[in-house]
Design a protein around this motif. Structure first.
Motif, PDB file in Angstrom:
ATOM      1  N   THR A 286       0.866  -1.168   0.000  1.00  0.00           N
ATOM      2  CA  THR A 286       0.000   0.000   0.000  1.00  0.00           C
ATOM      3  C   THR A 286       0.901   1.216   0.000  1.00  0.00           C
ATOM      4  O   THR A 286       1.852   1.262   0.764  1.00  0.00           O
ATOM      5  CB  THR A 286      -0.858   0.021   1.276  1.00  0.00           C
ATOM      6  OG1 THR A 286      -1.428  -1.264   1.440  1.00  0.00           O
ATOM      7  CG2 THR A 286      -1.945   1.064   1.175  1.00  0.00           C
ATOM      8  N   PRO A 287       0.640   2.172  -0.853  1.00  0.00           N
ATOM      9  CA  PRO A 287       1.493   3.363  -0.827  1.00  0.00           C
ATOM     10  C   PRO A 287       1.412   4.033   0.538  1.00  0.00           C
ATOM     11  O   PRO A 287       0.344   4.083   1.150  1.00  0.00           O
ATOM     12  CB  PRO A 287       0.891   4.246  -1.916  1.00  0.00           C
ATOM     13  CG  PRO A 287       0.013   3.355  -2.725  1.00  0.00           C
ATOM     14  CD  PRO A 287      -0.412   2.250  -1.840  1.00  0.00           C
ATOM     15  N   ILE A 288       2.524   4.527   0.953  1.00  0.00           N
ATOM     16  CA  ILE A 288       2.584   5.160   2.266  1.00  0.00           C
ATOM     17  C   ILE A 288       1.817   6.475   2.209  1.00  0.00           C
ATOM     18  O   ILE A 288       1.748   7.139   1.197  1.00  0.00           O
ATOM     19  CB  ILE A 288       4.053   5.427   2.630  1.00  0.00           C
ATOM     20  CG1 ILE A 288       4.790   4.113   2.613  1.00  0.00           C
ATOM     21  CG2 ILE A 288       4.157   6.097   3.972  1.00  0.00           C
ATOM     22  CD1 ILE A 288       4.038   2.978   3.247  1.00  0.00           C
TER      23      ILE A 288
ATOM     24  N   ARG B  84      -1.265   6.817   2.595  1.00  0.00           N
ATOM     25  CA  ARG B  84      -2.691   6.633   2.346  1.00  0.00           C
ATOM     26  C   ARG B  84      -3.219   5.651   3.357  1.00  0.00           C
ATOM     27  O   ARG B  84      -2.503   4.725   3.751  1.00  0.00           O
ATOM     28  CB  ARG B  84      -2.921   6.059   0.959  1.00  0.00           C
ATOM     29  CG  ARG B  84      -2.640   7.078  -0.105  1.00  0.00           C
ATOM     30  CD  ARG B  84      -3.144   6.567  -1.414  1.00  0.00           C
ATOM     31  NE  ARG B  84      -2.529   7.331  -2.473  1.00  0.00           N
ATOM     32  CZ  ARG B  84      -2.418   6.891  -3.704  1.00  0.00           C
ATOM     33  NH1 ARG B  84      -2.861   5.704  -4.011  1.00  0.00           N
ATOM     34  NH2 ARG B  84      -1.868   7.635  -4.622  1.00  0.00           N
TER      35      ARG B  84
ATOM     36  N   GLU C 160      -4.824   2.509   4.850  1.00  0.00           N
ATOM     37  CA  GLU C 160      -4.914   1.136   4.402  1.00  0.00           C
ATOM     38  C   GLU C 160      -6.350   0.867   3.985  1.00  0.00           C
ATOM     39  O   GLU C 160      -7.277   1.312   4.657  1.00  0.00           O
ATOM     40  CB  GLU C 160      -4.546   0.264   5.589  1.00  0.00           C
ATOM     41  CG  GLU C 160      -4.165  -1.126   5.232  1.00  0.00           C
ATOM     42  CD  GLU C 160      -3.976  -1.904   6.519  1.00  0.00           C
ATOM     43  OE1 GLU C 160      -4.159  -3.101   6.484  1.00  0.00           O
ATOM     44  OE2 GLU C 160      -3.652  -1.278   7.540  1.00  0.00           O
TER      45      GLU C 160
END
Lengths: 477, 332, 429
Positions: free
Chosen positions: B7-9, B11, B13
């Motif tokens: 997951t992009p940091i 953002r 979850e």
């Protein structure tokens, strides 16, 4: 007067990151316009857009008032943009003259005209005030001289816009001064100069105007004369400076780390120091002084002679996170658990659940984000990566933390957090040895500063003596 | 690990729980993609080829892949630890020949296997020691030992085949255990053991750390060179087992036979998603890689496609897998 | 059979010795040799080799004027056997004679010739003092030092060439066309007078022939054909595999009433047209015995001549033909044939199968020794004769003859006689 270069409302998004969010920037002929910002603020992205390396998602670039689309670095060069990048683009085994004129060596009847190379290179070198024979091998030059060769190279044809990216990053004060002379000379010739830096201190000697970027936006554009050092830093950081460094610290306790007469070939000689519980002791030196390598010698990573006494456990947080600290393919949990694998099960057995639980503990203690043990560490910001490395040693129960350049490449927000964290750790009775070339953090954090030059501790400053001017004076003596 | 969703940091979850979210996560996992690709491949063959979907056919695939598959499993461990072992083919030859010689001397199957496995571990350790002592990349060292071991096999036998006719020994290569070809049983047993070693032991975890960043591993107190040496010893052991199975099946040992398994085994590991640079990879990925290679051969054989085209297709798949490896690492 | 061969060979050797020492007359010799089953040309050659005592008649293509003779019989071009050639140098019956460079008068007999009367076999004698004119340099470039058979072949060639009083130049082609061509450069550089090439790439042979021709050096080729006009020695893939195919066909006729459901051909399509003649031969041989067999039962696949590759592919062929009961397998070589056997065993369909291979490889010998193996027959090329035949070729070339194709003798090996035919590695070691 029409500006030489204008960027209006530039937007650039990378997967997951909005690097520039509507930035305006303007450069006039004959001015030095400083571009300030912390790591990740968007300086590099803007620079790359100006140099044609990135194409903006939205917004416009204008040269001499005319809108221009730069599709490649070649387009930018055609418009007179010259970039002196942070990474050297020189060939150490070629001569200075060849480096300056690389790619456009003058030719006569298909052969390189060495006479002309010499003459043209000499002229360009003279323009940047560098007095070396163009036939000298580049690798034999000092760092600052190489930097000037880089500038001369950028000027070797009709450059109107010069972008200097962290040009002084590896230069000493006096070396930097020399570069500034050259920059001022070029300004007098009508060249527009974008001067990218995160060192606020050096602006006074060179910049006319300053633009501060923060989180992809420009938060300030003003003539330098109308700004203050503190004001600029606070604009960059987005908070008051006084909040950056933790203050209250308990009385130091027993001696945790004692180093006596430590010598390691090519690293340090005869280094002695003591760190007590609850203390932050700094090793400060300019780049190349060897200060940041001393923690490695103490941790036994390089073979050294001398005495190192430790009460408790030692944990080393290395300078280069990417190549020495992180396990980049691993998760946060694996990075935190790396030093304590033996604890996650009996007799060589490893139970991931226990590692995850340990990671959760450290994530909570360090306020690491995202707070998920299974997040891939590579996707974390520099600050959170550093927290993971720190967490590894806290999980190990390290009483003495040896840190080398702990905030290099860490954005300001996370930097403040790491400082706070170090403060908290000391308050909790741990000891910190901080080796750094960042004067601000050394002065802001340390109880004592050991100033290192050529691998030796030349002076120990404590109490009131831990001031910017004092430390710098000793370090450059 | 590679199978973990990312997951992009910065953002939040995605809210967990929902079935769709789970599918999304699975789709993002390289291994799930590989498994899906395999099922698709199998489905195509099931439709196109008449006798593809039979138990016997899948046993055939297993039998056809077991020799290089066994070697690929140990190679996976070595590669995870950052040591690309290219000598294992020569180790297969050497160990196969030594086993055949024991059989020819009348020592019996147990002695033959014991000698082969001991020598396999030994040669793996030689690779490990040279890597540790010379501080060279394992690829360089094993390229050298590949020639040395392989050359020794030729010198020792003079290029002559060594017959190994012993019923007990032959059963290792040709027999069946619980109705499944013994080589396949051996492969699966090794896969289980190595998967457990990698996932549930400190040593396995150290392999990942050392492969990911040997310098960082050293700085947290892991003896990286020894972890690698042990991983290379495992690769030597599985190469020896593969060599024994190979010779037991053929009934005769020839120098140079094991070397031919090199490309298939490396291809299986790479297709299975183990990073060429080390630090990530799973045994189950390699098993999938083995299955992909074996199924392609088998299905195309059933369809009567010429083996030259099979080679071309396998090459394309390996290049594709390498490109994926590259993209994955750039993303990281 | 093997016992018999050895006995007869020993007898023939004694007889030749007797002839040399004058213990038997030429007339007696001819009578006893005929009784032993030696062919007429062979007897003539022997007589020529052992000198003309001036008495009695000589048979077949015997010598004239004391010249050296060669003769031959058999071969696919069989009957029109090459007539004896007369070479300039005189013949002596003195076995101790040494030429000026140490070479003896050469009388080559393949040391392990099993049977002089094989219908496909040829027997030749060469009697010529190679040292008389000059010490020729004869190059032998063999397949690979990594192949025991090739190493042995090279050793025998070296011995033979030395025995001729010539200088041997031995090269290792290393199973590599580039290496073979590089060797040719060395051969030219070292000024060889004749070259025997043994390597596996037909195209490379053409390149090699061109280079040697440009340098004015005659050459001969073994196992893989050279260009037209070049001397070529081999058992003959077509010839040999036709015989094997016939054997399989007869097996099917005798055991399965001629009912064959599947014929698996483990081919090597990448090895060139000459090797592909093996499958042509198998098909022709089987069809010769079972002319009604439909083409659809023949399934050919690429085994690369490797056991495991053949096994994998054969297993898949069996899967694709689940109803085939009576199965013939034809291996491009013995390893490929054993691969078919393994696949049959794994599929538990070996009971009604018969497999043939060729080369006499160790894997085949192991299989043939097993009573219940579907591996039934292999063919063994008599490579012992290679250097000997090469020498003949040299003479023929020097005599200005159009280079012939010389087919080497081969023997079928079955479980009955496998004990007499150890694997080639064993024989030659």
């Amino acid at each position: 007067m029409t500006p030489l270069l204008e960027a209006v409302g530039v937007v650039k998004t990378f997967p997951g990151v909005r690097a520039l969010d509507g930035v305006d920037f303007e450069l006039r002929a004959g001015e030095v316009h400083a571009l300030l910002g912390e790591n990740g603020a968007g300086k590099s992205t803007l620079m790359r857009i100006l140099a044609g390396d990135h194409v903006p998602d939205a917004g416009e670039l204008r040269f001499d008032g005319r809108p221009v689309r730069l599709a490649s670095p070649a387009d930018a060069i055609a418009h007179g943009v010259r970039l002196v990048a942070q990474e050297r683009a020189l060939v150490p085994t070629l001569s200075v003259g060849e480096n300056v004129l690389l790619g456009r060596l003058p030719r006569r009847r298909g052969r390189v005209d060495w006479g002309a190379v010499r003459a043209q290179a000499a002229e360009l070198l003279a323009r940047v005030g560098l007095d070396v024979d163009p036939a000298t091998e580049l690798g034999l030059l000092r760092r600052d001289e190489q930097q000037l060769v880089e500038v001369a190279k950028a000027l070797s044809d009709e450059g109107r816009i010069l972008i200097l990216d962290e040009a002084t990053a590896s230069l000493s004060t006096s070396e930097s001064e020399r570069l500034f002379d050259v920059v001022r000379g070029l300004r007098a010739h009508g060249v527009g100069i974008v001067y990218i830096t995160h060192r606020v201190g050096e602006l006074a000697s060179v910049a006319d105007r300053v633009t501060v970027l923060r989180d992809g936006r420009n938060v300030l554009t003003a003539p330098l004369a109308e700004t203050s050092h503190e004001g600029l830093v606070e604009q960059m950081v987005g908070r008051r400076l006084a909040d950056l460094y933790p203050r209250a610290r308990p009385e130091p306790g027993e001696v945790r780390l004692r180093v006596d007469g430590l010598s390691a070939d090519g690293v340090c000689s005869d280094v002695s120091l003591e760190v007590r519980a609850g203390e932050i002791v700094a090793l400060f030196g300019l780049v190349g002084s060897g200060a940041t390598e001393i923690p490695y010698a103490i941790a036994g990573d390089v073979s050294a002679r001398g005495v190192v006494e430790v009460r408790g456990r030692v944990g080393l947080v290395p300078a280069d996170r990417r190549s020495e600290g992180l396990f980049p393919q691993g998760t946060v949990g694996r990075n935190i658990g790396a030093a304590t694998l033996g604890r996650y099960g009996p007799a060589g057995i490893y139970l991931r659940g226990r590692e995850t639980a340990a990671a959760r503990r450290q994530i909570a203690a360090l306020d690491l984000r995202p707070p998920r043990p299974w997040a891939p560490v590579a996707k974390l910001s520099g600050g959170n990566q550093q927290k993971a490395v720190l967490g590894r040693w806290l999980e190990r129960g390290a009483d003495v933390l040896l840190l080398s350049e702990p905030t290099r490449g860490v954005d300001v927000g996370a930097r403040a957090e790491i400082y706070r964290l170090l403060g908290d750790l000391c308050a909790g009775g741990r000891s910190v040895l901080l080796a750094s070339s960042d004067l601000d953090e050394v002065v802001g954090l340390a109880d004592r500063v050991h100033v290192v030059s050529r691998g030796r501790v030349v002076s120990v400053l404590a109490g009131d003596e831990v001031r910017h001017d004092r430390v710098l004076e000793v370090a450059t003596r | 690990m590679t199978a973990e969703p990312s997951t992009p940091i910065g953002r939040p979850e995605p809210a967990g729980g929902g079935g769709l979210a789970l599918i999304g996560r699975l789709a993002a996992a390289p291994l799930a993609r590989l498994a899906a690709a395999y099922l698709l491949l199998a489905a195509v063959f099931a439709i196109a080829a008449d006798h593809f979907l039979t138990t016997d056919n899948f046993l055939n695939i297993g039998r056809a892949t077991a020799v290089f598959g066994i070697a690929a499993l140990g190679l996976t461990v070595a590669l995870i630890a950052g040591a690309l072992d290219v000598s294992f083919g020569a180790v297969m030859s050497v160990c196969g020949i030594l086993a055949a010689e024991r059989i020819a001397a009348g020592d019996g199957a147990a002695a033959a296997v014991a000698v082969a496995l001991a020598v396999g571990v030994g040669l793996g350790l030689v690779n490990g020691l040279l890597t540790a002592v010379l501080r060279l990349d394992a690829l360089i060292v094993t390229l050298g030992t590949f020639s040395i071991f392989g050359g020794w096999a030729f010198l020792h036998t003079n290029g002559a085949p060594t017959p190994a006719s012993d019923d007990a020994f032959a059963r290792i290569g040709r027999g069946e255990t619980l109705g499944i070809p013994t080589p396949v049983v051996i492969m699966i047993a090794i896969a289980l053991v190595l998967a457990v070693v990698l996932r549930w032991t400190g040593f396995g975890q150290r392999c990942y750390l050392v492969g990911d960043n040997p310098r960082a591993a050293t700085l947290v107190g892991i003896r990286a060179a020894w972890v690698r040496a042990a991983a290379l010893a495992i690769s030597g052991l599985t190469a020896a087992i593969a060599g024994v199975v190979m010779v037991a099946n053929a009934g005769v040992a020839n120098a140079g036979e094991g070397e031919r398994q090199l490309l298939n085994a490396i291809a299986a590991v790479v297709i299975g998603g183990t990073a060429l640079a080390g630090g990530s990879g799973l045994i189950v990925g390699t098993l999938l890689g083995i299955a992909v290679l074996g199924t392609i051969d088998n299905g195309l054989n059933l369809l009567g496609v010429s083996s030259t085209w099979q080679d071309v297709l396998k090459g394309v798949i390996v290049v594709f897998a390498l490109v994926l490896d590259r993209i994955r690492r750039r993303d990281a | 059979m093997g016992q018999d061969v050895r006995r007869r060979r020993a007898a023939a050797e004694r007889l030749v010795q007797d002839l040399e020492t004058g213990a038997v007359s030429r007339r007696q010799f001819i009578a006893r040799a005929t009784a032993l089953g030696l062919s007429v040309p062979t007897i003539a050659g022997l007589l020529a080799a052992c000198g003309d005592d001036g008495g009695g008649s000589t048979a077949g293509g015997s010598t004239a004027g004391g010249g050296t003779a060669i003769s031959s019989s058999g071969g696919a071009r069989g009957a029109e056997a090459v007539a004896a050639k007369v070479y300039p140098d005189g013949i002596t019956s003195d076995p101790e004679y040494k030429g000026p460079n140490g070479g003896s008068r050469v009388a080559f007999l393949p040391p392990d010739a099993y049977d002089g009367t094989d219908e496909h076999g040829i027997r030749r004698w060469v009697c010529y003092d190679f040292t008389a004119d000059k010490p020729y340099r004869i190059a032998f470039a063999h397949f690979s030092a990594k192949w025991d058979l090739s190493v042995e072949m090279a050793a025998r060639a070296e011995r033979a060439i030395k025995a001729m009083g010539c200088e041997p130049l031995i090269f290792d082609n290393n199973f590599d066309a580039d290496q073979a061509i590089k060797n040719v450069d060395l051969i030219v550089q070292q000024q060889a007078d004749f070259v025997v090439e043994a390597q596996i790439f037909p195209d490379a042979n053409k390149a090699i022939y061109k280079r040697l021709e440009a340098a004015g050096i005659p050459s001969g080729y073994f196992a893989v054909e050279g260009p037209d006009g070049a001397l070529f020695e081999d058992a003959g893939n077509l010839r040999m595999c036709t015989a094997l195919g016939e054997w399989l066909g007869e097996y099917a006729r005798d055991n399965w009433d001629g009912q064959v459901d599947l014929v698996m051909l483990a081919a090597q399509p990448r090895a060139g047209a000459y090797v592909a003649e093996r499958e042509v031969g198998y098909r022709a041989g089987i069809k010769k015995v079972l002319p009604d067999l439909p083409d659809s039962v023949f399934v050919e696949f690429d085994s690369q001549g490797l056991l495991d590759e053949s096994q994998k592919k054969a297993a898949d062929v069996l899967t694709a033909h689940p109803d085939a009961k009576t199965i013939l397998g034809c291996g491009s070589n013995d390893d490929a044939a054993v691969g078919i056997v393994r696949a049959l065993e794994a599929a538990k369909r070996a009971d009604t199968a018969a497999v043939a291979g060729q080369a006499g490889q160790a894997s085949a010998v192991e299989e043939l020794k097993k009573p219940d193996s579907p591996f039934k027959v292999s063919a063994f090329t008599d490579i012992e004769t290679v250097p000997w035949l090469a020498a003949i070729g040299i003479l023929e070339l020097m005599g200005g003859e159009v280079a012939p194709v010389n087919f080497l003798p081969f023997y079928l090996i079955t479980s009955d006689n496998v004990g007499d035919f150890p694997p080639q590695a064993g024989t030659l070691a």
